[in-house]
Design a protein around this motif. Sequence first.
Motif, PDB file in Angstrom:
ATOM      1  N   GLY A  96       0.856  -1.139   0.089  1.00  0.00           N
ATOM      2  CA  GLY A  96      -0.050   0.016   0.093  1.00  0.00           C
ATOM      3  C   GLY A  96       1.007   1.282  -0.183  1.00  0.00           C
ATOM      4  N   ALA A  97       0.242   2.243  -0.340  1.00  0.00           N
ATOM      5  CA  ALA A  97       1.128   3.477  -0.416  1.00  0.00           C
ATOM      6  C   ALA A  97       0.189   4.974  -0.509  1.00  0.00           C
ATOM      7  N   GLY A  98       0.764   5.956  -0.318  1.00  0.00           N
ATOM      8  CA  GLY A  98      -0.138   7.196  -0.610  1.00  0.00           C
ATOM      9  C   GLY A  98      -0.176   8.025   0.688  1.00  0.00           C
ATOM     10  N   PHE A  99      -0.100   9.324   0.442  1.00  0.00           N
ATOM     11  CA  PHE A  99      -0.422   9.887   1.634  1.00  0.00           C
ATOM     12  C   PHE A  99      -1.882  10.698   1.865  1.00  0.00           C
ATOM     13  N   THR A 100      -2.484  10.956   0.749  1.00  0.00           N
ATOM     14  CA  THR A 100      -3.835  11.159   0.938  1.00  0.00           C
ATOM     15  C   THR A 100      -4.719   9.791   0.476  1.00  0.00           C
ATOM     16  N   SER A 101      -5.926  10.277   1.158  1.00  0.00           N
ATOM     17  CA  SER A 101      -7.083   9.072   0.754  1.00  0.00           C
ATOM     18  C   SER A 101      -7.112   8.765  -0.728  1.00  0.00           C
ATOM     19  N   LEU A 102      -7.036   9.767  -1.661  1.00  0.00           N
ATOM     20  CA  LEU A 102      -7.088   9.671  -2.871  1.00  0.00           C
ATOM     21  C   LEU A 102      -5.904   8.856  -3.486  1.00  0.00           C
ATOM     22  N   GLU A 103      -4.730   8.908  -2.939  1.00  0.00           N
ATOM     23  CA  GLU A 103      -3.586   8.474  -3.385  1.00  0.00           C
ATOM     24  C   GLU A 103      -3.608   7.062  -3.020  1.00  0.00           C
ATOM     25  N   ARG A 104      -4.046   6.957  -1.780  1.00  0.00           N
ATOM     26  CA  ARG A 104      -4.032   5.552  -1.237  1.00  0.00           C
ATOM     27  C   ARG A 104      -5.154   4.575  -2.101  1.00  0.00           C
ATOM     28  N   ALA A 105      -6.116   5.123  -2.493  1.00  0.00           N
ATOM     29  CA  ALA A 105      -6.790   4.459  -3.388  1.00  0.00           C
ATOM     30  C   ALA A 105      -6.387   4.065  -4.879  1.00  0.00           C
ATOM     31  N   TRP A 106      -5.656   5.207  -5.377  1.00  0.00           N
ATOM     32  CA  TRP A 106      -5.185   5.145  -6.380  1.00  0.00           C
ATOM     33  C   TRP A 106      -4.032   3.992  -6.573  1.00  0.00           C
ATOM     34  N   HIS A 107      -3.132   4.011  -5.326  1.00  0.00           N
ATOM     35  CA  HIS A 107      -1.922   2.890  -5.420  1.00  0.00           C
ATOM     36  C   HIS A 107      -2.861   1.593  -5.200  1.00  0.00           C
ATOM     37  N   SER A 108      -3.727   1.650  -4.339  1.00  0.00           N
ATOM     38  CA  SER A 108      -4.488   0.156  -4.422  1.00  0.00           C
ATOM     39  C   SER A 108      -4.777  -0.331  -5.664  1.00  0.00           C
ATOM     40  N   ARG A 109      -5.354   0.468  -6.613  1.00  0.00           N
ATOM     41  CA  ARG A 109      -5.900   0.152  -7.964  1.00  0.00           C
ATOM     42  C   ARG A 109      -4.948  -0.333  -8.747  1.00  0.00           C
ATOM     43  N   TRP A 110      -3.605   0.393  -8.776  1.00  0.00           N
ATOM     44  CA  TRP A 110      -2.395  -0.037  -9.686  1.00  0.00           C
ATOM     45  C   TRP A 110      -1.900  -1.087  -9.077  1.00  0.00           C
ATOM     46  N   GLN A 111      -1.449  -0.854  -7.783  1.00  0.00           N
ATOM     47  CA  GLN A 111      -0.645  -2.199  -7.089  1.00  0.00           C
ATOM     48  C   GLN A 111      -1.296  -3.468  -7.127  1.00  0.00           C
ATOM     49  N   THR A 112      -2.421  -3.556  -6.988  1.00  0.00           N
ATOM     50  CA  THR A 112      -3.194  -4.712  -6.920  1.00  0.00           C
ATOM     51  C   THR A 112      -3.199  -5.319  -8.248  1.00  0.00           C
ATOM     52  N   GLN A 113      -3.465  -4.449  -9.277  1.00  0.00           N
ATOM     53  CA  GLN A 113      -3.348  -5.171 -10.624  1.00  0.00           C
ATOM     54  C   GLN A 113      -2.226  -5.851 -10.953  1.00  0.00           C
ATOM     55  N   GLU A 114      -0.964  -5.068 -10.619  1.00  0.00           N
ATOM     56  CA  GLU A 114       0.230  -5.839 -10.893  1.00  0.00           C
ATOM     57  C   GLU A 114       0.450  -7.085 -10.304  1.00  0.00           C
ATOM     58  N   LEU A 115       0.144  -7.187  -8.733  1.00  0.00           N
ATOM     59  CA  LEU A 115       0.049  -8.491  -8.333  1.00  0.00           C
ATOM     60  C   LEU A 115      -0.682  -9.575  -8.837  1.00  0.00           C
ATOM     61  N   ARG A 116      -2.058  -9.084  -9.573  1.00  0.00           N
ATOM     62  CA  ARG A 116      -2.730  -9.989 -10.283  1.00  0.00           C
ATOM     63  C   ARG A 116      -2.243 -10.299 -11.609  1.00  0.00           C
TER      64      ARG A 116
END
Length: 654
Positions: free
Chosen positions: A468-488
Amino acid sequence: MTIPKPDYPRPDRDRSDRWLPLNGEWGFETDEGATSITVPFAWETPASGVQRSWLEHGVYRREVPATDWPRTYLCFGGVHHHARVTLNGTLLGEHVGGSVPFEFEVTGLSGELVVEVTSPADKREIVHGKQRSIPRDDYDGVSFTPTSGIWQSVWLEGRGREEIRSVVVRGDSLTGFDVSGEADAAEVRIDGVPFPVVDGRFAARIDVTEPRLWSPQDPQLYEIEVSTADDHVVVTAGLRRIEVRGEQLYLNGERIYLRGVLDQGYWPSSGLTAPDDQALVADLELARDLGFTMVRKHIKLEEPRWLHYADRMGMLVWAEPPAPSRWTPASAEAFLAQLPTMVERDGNHPSIVVWGLYNEEWGLDWDIPGSPERAAAAVDAYEAMRALDATRPIVENSGWNHVRTDLVDWHYYDEDAESWAQNLADLASGEREDWPVKLGPDFIVDKSLYGSADFPRTGVPIVNSEYGAGFTSLERAWHSRWQTQELRRHDRFAGYVYTELTDVEHEMAGAVDADRRPKDAGGLDYASVHADTVLVVDVIPRHAGADIEVPDAPLAIDVHVSHHGPSPLAGVVHAAWGAAGSAFRTDAAPLASAPIAEVAPFALSEALTLEVPPPGAAARLHLWLTDAEGAVRARTFVDAAPIETPNRRGARPE
């Protein structure tokens, strides 16, 4: 007063026909004088009525009534850290270790109960998990307000003279239950069938006609009654088997992928103690609704009622105890000492599919590679756990530097989308086995999957268990979307654990805040990110709100499908522009579509290329997959917006 947490604490091992809660108002004495405290809330918390930090010693008092049960036990769910218990001035006993239950027999006794608790401010060499310490832990920045004193329920429990002392139930055969335990009787009856007790122990096999297996999709539970002439207990269990086959995990013979979320089990008003049952259930439901199939309860032994609800809901659990933060022979022994009670208390729960032990070498001084003694301590923990329960995968040191483990797991935090994608690809291919870890503001080291040269580089499942990453809630959601897709993207991985479910005090990494309120996720639906079927887009995104520059010509974008269902999937992938920040609409008219004949489970599909016209301004490209019946099975989006390069100070150019 209303009794807090009034329900029987062990519904999975039910003796609720003979019990009496002792939660509520107790007298409480410190060096500052006498007051009252609400049990079972730690004295640091508002819920306790005391809210006193760094108090190292407190004395609890209350009256205990008489009972007419054949045997009566005084039971404590958890007291941190050293408890000395007397009744009418007579010592019942002492207990050291803050997270496991303990009890004393008080048959025929009543009167003044006194619990004297010592909770050192210097916690480094005692088992304490993420409680803050003075002097501070090496990981103080991710530690929280301590939990001291009585922090789990206290109760009286009635049992028979022919007491059933323990019951172990395992349903790994999938056709019935293996039941064993200890009893003060000549025989026990299990669901009415007699079995002998030899030297205080019994063992039995209970076959099930037309067995129904426990799984997240069908969390079937069975109740098994064990009785003697004057004692009985009802144990809840499930028929399920979790196993490692090479680099893959299987549940009941079917391959699974762990979609987990890290949960620290903290509440703003009550700390590590859940305020009530509704809070326990709500957190499990929140994890499920966000798309997760597993909860990693982080270095905390959560109360049995939570595990019982996980059993009933079908939520998989990665369970792990707290640890010390500094290595000494004594601290390593204290860590091992809690394991038998942990397994005895929790081992019957079918929801637990992974046992974790140490976390990131906390309690091992971050030094497995450089210290044979610390590496040996990790191996000792693994072997001790394996001797206690060989039915579940065991992780000896979650995060990095494995020396003996059933899962190779790793923790990786990266704010750069491109390096995240590249490092994951290299870890999946075996090209590299380490990655950068920031241990301090100016202290970055490369941590490895392996703590010894002879650990096998293949043949063991690989799981990311923190990201997980990101300082703001928007950044955390953004990282969640892209980082998770790379795991998949990489089928070699056997699962992940997103960090984390809720904010905790100063740690603002949750999908929701500390009060379990939603955050602004910029239109992201977490459930679509953490789903059986997801879309993987060949894009290296730039930053939150602007994945790509607004195209001024037709945009060709490659999309893959990652499908973890039980059977192949066919369908059509669609693309359509929406307004910037817009929500997905199931009735959206696609601008481009591409059929996919079949997606095999656990195998990333070949890329499909979709070409869409330029949007003319900032916009959101919605991508979705429909199956043969037209149902939406997966969806994601790509934001197109002007991208500016920040100046050296991180501000916009003037």
